[in-house]
Motif scaffolding. Structure first.
Motif, PDB file in Angstrom:
ATOM      1  N   ARG A 176       0.815  -1.217   0.000  1.00 29.49           N
ATOM      2  CA  ARG A 176       0.000   0.000   0.000  1.00 29.49           C
ATOM      3  C   ARG A 176       0.850   1.269   0.000  1.00 29.49           C
ATOM      4  N   LEU A 177       2.098   1.169   0.407  1.00 27.08           N
ATOM      5  CA  LEU A 177       2.979   2.332   0.373  1.00 27.08           C
ATOM      6  C   LEU A 177       3.532   2.591  -1.023  1.00 27.08           C
ATOM      7  N   ALA A 178       3.144   1.785  -1.999  1.00 24.89           N
ATOM      8  CA  ALA A 178       3.693   1.907  -3.353  1.00 24.89           C
ATOM      9  C   ALA A 178       2.987   2.970  -4.187  1.00 24.89           C
ATOM     10  N   THR A 179       1.947   3.614  -3.655  1.00 23.49           N
ATOM     11  CA  THR A 179       1.279   4.705  -4.362  1.00 23.49           C
ATOM     12  C   THR A 179       1.393   5.974  -3.542  1.00 23.49           C
ATOM     13  N   THR A 180       1.304   7.123  -4.203  1.00 24.09           N
ATOM     14  CA  THR A 180       1.391   8.386  -3.464  1.00 24.09           C
ATOM     15  C   THR A 180       0.235   8.528  -2.490  1.00 24.09           C
TER      16      THR A 180
END
Length: 944
Positions: free
Chosen positions: A876-880
Motif C-alpha cells: 500500500r505504500l507503493a502509491t502516493t
C-alpha cells in the motif's frame, strides 16, 4: 472479491480507461514496427509506450510486460476473454459463479492441505481479487515482488486443474446469491439493470453480469465445467505483469508454469449476435421503497474501438465533470439534483451513454428529463466551445498521470482495454483525443443522441410511512457496483451521518515475518517542517509528474456548538463554494483547466483535505487551498443551495442497510456525549434548516486555523517550492484549536439486540459490537488488532473461511477495530445475510466468536497474519495516496515520521500471549450488542 484501498486507487474505471498511459505513449519505443527480439519460446509482437507484448508460441498465451522499479511490488493479472456476454438464458451469471469457484482449489493448491490460493497469497501480504464483467473475467494479485513466482504458479495451475466439485458449488451458490441480494438493496443499481434489459433485446448485454437469481441457484456443476473447458485456455487469456521485475526472469517463470498447458482443443466460440436497430424510444419505471428519485436517459453508442469513442469521451466530460460541466450548472447548482453520474464505458460491443441524475427532494422527473433533452438539443444545434473541449482534454491528460500511480492502477486499465479487444487503444488514445474538435463533439451528439435510440428510466421512490430511508450514491460507489467480485472488504471506518501512546515497543527476534521487516527506509526521504504553525510533511518519490496532498485540522462535527449538529458540516462543505476573492465557478475553473482536484470532507473529529495535481500545478493547488481555508465567502444563496443538497444526501443515506445498522449501533454502544455517539439523521436535517451564514462565520473564526493542522505532500515534488508556496499562502494565518481529549466510554446496553426494519431489502446487514476501550495509541492496541485480524481481517481469516467458505451463509463477514483515533473506539463484526439464513448466520458467527474468545489464537495464525499485515503494508505504500495516507495517520497519532519504518517492526514484535490476553481483557461475547437492518420484522428477528 474486493479491497477497499484498491478501490481508492482505481477510483472509477470511467476516469481512467480512456486517459491512462498518455505518458506511456511518450516513452521511447525500443523496437520499430516489424522488428522482433528473440527470446526462446516467445514471439515478440510489439512494444508500445513502455509495454512489451509477447506471444507464448506453444499455446497462444499473450503476455504484456511493463517494468517499473519505483517500489518492490508488482501486479500480476490474468484476463480471460469471457464475460456475461458469453452466457445464454439458463446460464446467466455462470461466468461469475465460476470465478468464485476458481478460489476453491486444485489437487496442488487446496484448502484441505492449507494451500488454497487465498490463504497462500494473502498470508504473504498480497492484495488479491477477481472480477467479472460483460466482456471479461480477471484474477489479480498486487504483492511484494518476492512472491511473484508463487502467484504465477497458482494462476497457471488453476487455469486447467480446477477441481470443480458440486458440494463446493452448492455452498458457493448461497454466497453468490447473497451478493445478488446485496445488489438488490440498491434501487439505483436495479434501475441500471432495468435500463439494460430494455435497451438490449437480442444482445447478451441484456442481462446483468451477476445473472438471474434462478440461474444462480440452479446452474449445474456440469454446465460450469463446460464453461470452464470452453473458455479457460491460454489462447483465450492475457497475462499482464507490471512492476519491479526483470523481464528475462519473469518470461522464464511464465514459460515454466504456463508452457506445459496446451491451447484449446477447439476454437474459442465467437459471440456473433448483434443488436438490431432500435426504431423507437423505450421507457422503464421502477417503483421501490426509497427517498430520492432518479432519472436516466440512455442512448446507444458504438463499440469502444470505434473512432467516435474519443469525441464521446470529451462530450462526457463537458456534460458531467466538475462544477463547470453543463449538467452541474443546470441541475446540481439549480437545486434539482444532489449528484450527476454519466455512464460511458467502452465495451467490446456497442454500449450505452447514460447520465444518471440523483434528484433532490421535490424535484420532478419530467422536468429533469426535459432539461437533459433540451441540453442535448442545444449541443446538436449550437455545439460546444473550444474552451470546453480544451478543459476536457486537460482533465484527461492529468487523469492519465494519476493512473500511472502504482502498478495495480496500470494493470486494471490494461485489463479493460484487453477486454475491449485492443490493448494498444492505450497508445492511440492520447493522439486521437487531442485531435477532437468542437465540431467532432457536435457531430457525435447529433449522431448518437437520437430519440429513437434512447431508453429512459425513472426510479420513483415509494416513501415508507416509518420515516426517511438512504445515502447519495457517488460516482465511485455507483461505478464500483458495475462488476461482480469474489469478495468485498468492508471499509475501515463505520459510516456516520457525515462520513461515509507514541512510543514504539522494542522489536523482539523471531516470527515468520522477520524477513519482511528489514529493507530500505521509507522515512529517510521525509522532510518535516513547521510553517506558520502547520505541520508540513513532504516526501519526494519516483512517481512521474504526480503530487498527492492529504491533510486535516480539528474542525469536525464534535466541534459543533451544543445547540446545532450541522454547523461544522456545512462550514466544511461551503469552502469550495466561493471565497472573498473568487467565485465558485472560477475556483472550479482554475482546477479543472489543469485537471487538478481539491476537496474537503467533515468527519467526527476532523476536517479532511484531499488534493492531487501535476507537479507544475502544485503552487496553484496550495494557493487555492489557502484561499478556501482562510477566506470562504459564506454566500447566503450558496448556503441555501447546500442545505437543500445536504438534506437530499442525508435522506438518501437511510436507504442503506449498512448505514442504518451502524447508525443505530453507535447510539446503543456509546453514551450520549461520547464522540462515537452520533445524532440521528432526522435531528441533523432539522438542525440544517436553522443554520445561518452568521453561524458559519462565527464557527470558522473560532475553530479554523493552523493550530493542529497537518499537511502531507507526496510525489514528484520540489520541497523548496512547496515550502516557499505554503509560507506565502498561509502567512499571518492564526487561530485554530487543539484536538480535545475524551473520557472513555462506560459500558451500556450489554447484550441488547435491535432490529431496524427496512422494506424491500433482500439482504440484512448485521452488526455485532461493543466498545473496545482502546485508542490507536494505547499499548495493547496492536495486540487486540492482531487478534481481531486473525478472526476476521481478510478472506483467509476465520470468519470468512467458516461462515462464508465452508457454510455458504454470507457474501461477506469481517471483524475490525474502528473509530479509535482520538477516543476509545468500537470492536465489531459486520456481515450480511439473507433473511431466511439470518438465524443460521448469527449462530455460526457466535460459534466462531466464542471459540476465538475461549481458545485464543495459535502461533501459526499469528505468524501468518504478521506476514500478511507487513507485506500488505508495503504494497500500500507503493502509491502516493497510500503513502500520504499512512504518513498522515501516524502524524495524527502523534508519532514521529520514523514510525513509518518502525510500524512493521512493532507488528513483528507482537507475542502470542499478549494477543490472547488482550482478547480476554477488553472483550466479552456476552456484552456484544447486536443490530440488524433489513426486511425482517422485529418480532421475527433471531433472539427477539
Amino acid at each position: 472479491m474486493d479491497n477497499t484501498n484498491m478501490n481508492k486507487t482505481m477510483n472509477s474505471l470511467q476516469s481512467k480507461i480512456f486517459p491512462a498511459l498518455l505518458i506511456l505513449a511518450l516513452l521511447p519505443t525500443a523496437l520499430a514496427a516489424g522488428e522482433t527480439e528473440s527470446i526462446e519460446g516467445y514471439k515478440k509482437v510489439r512494444e508500445l509506450g513502455g509495454i512489451e507484448e509477447y506471444l507464448l508460441e506453444k499455446n497462444g498465451l499473450t503476455v504484456l510486460l511493463m517494468e517499473d522499479h519505483s517500489a518492490p511490488v508488482a501486479t500480476f493479472m490474468v484476463t480471460y476473454l469471457v464475460g456475461s456476454r458469453n452466457e445464454v438464458t439458463g446460464t446467466t451469471g455462470a461466468t461469475h459463479v465460476l470465478e468464485h469457484l476458481m478460489f476453491k482449489g486444485t489437487e496442488k493448491f487446496n484448502k484441505d492441505d492449507g494451500t488454497d490460493p487465498t490463504r497462500l497469497l494473502q498470508n504473504v501480504g498480497a492484495l488479491i481479487n477477481a472480477t467479472t464483467w460483460y466482456d471479461r473475467t480477471n484474477y489479480y494479485a498486487n504483492l511484494p515482488i518476492d512472491h511473484l513466482e508463487m502467484t504465477i504458479e497458482i494462476e497457471a495451475d488453476r487455469m486447467r486443474n480446477l477441481l470443480l466439485l458440486d458440494e463446493e458449488r452448492q455452498s458457493e451458490m448461497t454466497v453468490v446469491r447473497n451478493e445478488f441480494e446485496r445488489g438488490e438493496n440498491d434501487p439505483v443499481r436495479s434501475l441500471l439493470k432495468e435500463i439494460y434489459q430494455a435497451a438490449f433485446v437480442a444482445h447478451p448485454y441484456h442481462h446483468s453480469t451477476i445473472g438471474w437469481r434462478s440461474d444462480i441457484e440452479k446452474v449445474s456443476i456440469e454446465k460450469l465445467r463446460e464453461f470452464y473447458d470452453t473458455f479457460y485456455w491460454p489462447n483465450n487469456a492475457t497475462v499482464s505483469v507490471i512492476g519491479d521485475f526483470q523481464k528475462e526472469e519473469v518470461l522464464k517463470t511464465i514459460m515454466r508454469y504456463y508452457g506445459a498447458i496446451p491451447s484449446s482443443p477447439h476454437p474459442i466460440p465467437v459471440m456473433y449476435t448483434e443488436e438490431p436497430e432500435q426504431r423507437g424510444p423505450r421507457r422503464v419505471t421502477l417503483k421501490r421503497n426509497g427517498q430520492l428519485g432518479v432519472v436516466s436517459i440512455a442512448h446507444k453508442i458504438p463499440e469502444g474501438r470505434h473512432e467516435d469513442t474519443f469525441a464521446l469521451s470529451v462530450l462526457e466530460r463537458i456534460l458531467s465533470s466538475g462544477k463547470n460541466s453543463r449538467f452541474y450548472k443546470l441541475l446540481v447548482d439549480k437545486g434539482l439534483a444532489v449528484n450527476v453520474f454519466l455512464w460511458n464505458f467502452p465495451f467490446h460491443d456497442p454500449g450505452l451513454f447514460a447520465p444518471f441524475i440523483f434528484m433532490t427532494p421535490g424535484a420532478s422527473h419530467e422536468s429533469v428529463e426535459n432539461i437533459i433533452l433540451e441540453e442535448y438539443e442545444n449541443i446538436i444545434a449550437n455545439g460546444v466551445t473550444k474552451e470546453e473541449v480544451d478543459r476536457a482534454v486537460s482533465q484527461i491528460q492529468a487523469d492519465t498521470a494519476y493512473a500511472r500511480d502504482g502498478s495495480f492502477s496500470i494493470a486494471s486499465v490494461l485489463n479493460e482495454t484487453i477486454a475491449m479487444g485492443d490493448w494498444t487503444f492505450y497508445i492511440r488514445y492520447p493522439e486521437e483525443v487531442a485531435k477532437v474538435t468542437p465540431e467532432d463533439v457536435q457531430r457525435v451528439a447529433e449522431t448518437y443522441l437520437v430519440t429513437d435510440h434512447s431508453t429512459t428510466g425513472y426510479f420513483i421512490p415509494v416513501i415508507p410511512g416509518g420515516g426517511p430511508q438512504g445515502h447519495a450514491t457517488t460516482q465511485e460507489e455507483f461505478s464500483a457496483g458495475k462488476e461482480t467480485l469474489y469478495f468485498r472488504t468492508e471499509g475501515t471506518t463505520e459510516k456516520t451521518a457525515f462520513t461515509t501512546a507514541a512510543k514504539s515497543r522494542k522489536a523482539k527476534p523471531g516470527g515468520s515475518a522477520a524477513s519482511q521487516v528489514n529493507g530500505p527506509s521509507y522515512s529517510a526521504g521525509i522532510v518535516q517542517k513547521s510553517l506558520n504553525g502547520i505541520d508540513v510533511i513532504s516526501m519526494k518519490t519516483s512517481v512521474r509528474d504526480v503530487v498527492t496532498l492529504q491533510g486535516s485540522l480539528p474542525a469536525g462535527d464534535l466541534s459543533n456548538p451544543p445547540h446545532n449538529f450541522a454547523i461544522a458540516d456545512l462550514t466544511g462543505n461551503m469552502l469550495d463554494k466561493g471565497t472573498k476573492k473568487t467565485g465558485k465557478f472560477e475556483l472550479a475553473e482554475k482546477l479543472e483547466q489543469v485537471g487538478a482536484s481539491l476537496s474537503f470532507s467533515v468527519g467526527p473529529h476532523l476536517l479532511n483535505i484531499s488534493g492531487q495535481c501535476l507537479k507544475k500545478d502544485l503552487p496553484l493547488l496550495v494557493d487555492l487551498l489557502a484561499e478556501q481555508l482562510r477566506e470562504p465567502a459564506f454566500d447566503p444563496e450558496e448556503l441555501e443551495k447546500l442545505k437543500k443538497l445536504r438534506t437530499g444526501e442525508l435522506k438518501q443515506l437511510l436507504e442503506d442497510p449498512d448505514y442504518r445498522a451502524s447508525d443505530a449501533l453507535g447510539r446503543l454502544v456509546f453514551p450520549e456525549g461520547h464522540p462515537n455517539h452520533q445524532p440521528s439523521v432526522e435531528r441533523v436535517i432539522e438542525d440544517l434548516e436553522s443554520v445561518t451564514v452568521e453561524n458559519l462565520r462565527k464557527f470558522h473564526k473560532s475553530i479554523y486555523g493552523p493550530k493542529s493542522m497537518i499537511l502531507v505532500a507526496v510525489g514528484d515534488l520540489d520541497t523548496s517550492v512547496l515550502h516557499a508556496t505554503l509560507g506565502d499562502a498561509f502567512k499571518n494565518w492564526g487561530g485554530g484549536k487543539k484536538v480535545p481529549s475524551y473520557e472513555r466510554a462506560s459500558k451500556q446496553n450489554s447484550g441488547d439486540k435491535e432490529m431496524v426494519y427496512m422494506a424491500d431489502k433482500p439482504s440484512v446487514s448485521v452488526r455485532l459490537a461493543m466498545a473496545s476501550g482502546l485508542r490507536k495509541t494505547d499499548p495493547d492496541y496492536l495486540d487486540l488488532m492482531m487478534g481481531t485480524y486473525i478472526l476476521g481481517g481478510n478472506f483467509a481469516a476465520r470468519l470468512m473461511q467458516t461462515v462464508r467458505d465452508d457454510e455458504g451463509l454470507t457474501y461477506g463477514i469481517r471483524s475490525r477495530l474502528s473509530n479509535d483515533l482520538y477516543s476509545d473506539g468500537l470492536w465489531g463484526i459486520s456481515a450480511t445475510f439473507a433473511p431466511k439464513l439470518l438465524e443460521k448466520g448469527l449462530a455460526s458467527t457466535h460459534r466462531q466468536l466464542n471459540r476465538w474468545y475461549e481458545e485464543g489464537v495459535s502461533e501459526e495464525e499469528l505468524n501468518a497474519k504478521k506476514t500478511t499485515l507487513i507485506g500488505s503494508y508495503k504494497v500500500r505504500l507503493a502509491t502516493t495516496g497510500g503513502l500520504a495516507g499512512r504518513i498522515l495517520s501516524f502524524a495524527q497519532m502523534g508519532y514521529p515520521v520514523t514510525y513509518l519504518d518502525q510500524y512493521p517492526k512493532d507488528l513483528e514484535a507482537i507475542q502470542l500471549e499478549s494477543v490472547n490476553t488482550a482478547i480476554k481483557r477488553y472483550l466479552n461475547p456476552e456484552d456484544m450488542i447486536t443490530v440488524m437492518a433489513g426486511s425482517v420484522e422485529p418480532e421475527e428477528a433471531p433472539g427477539e
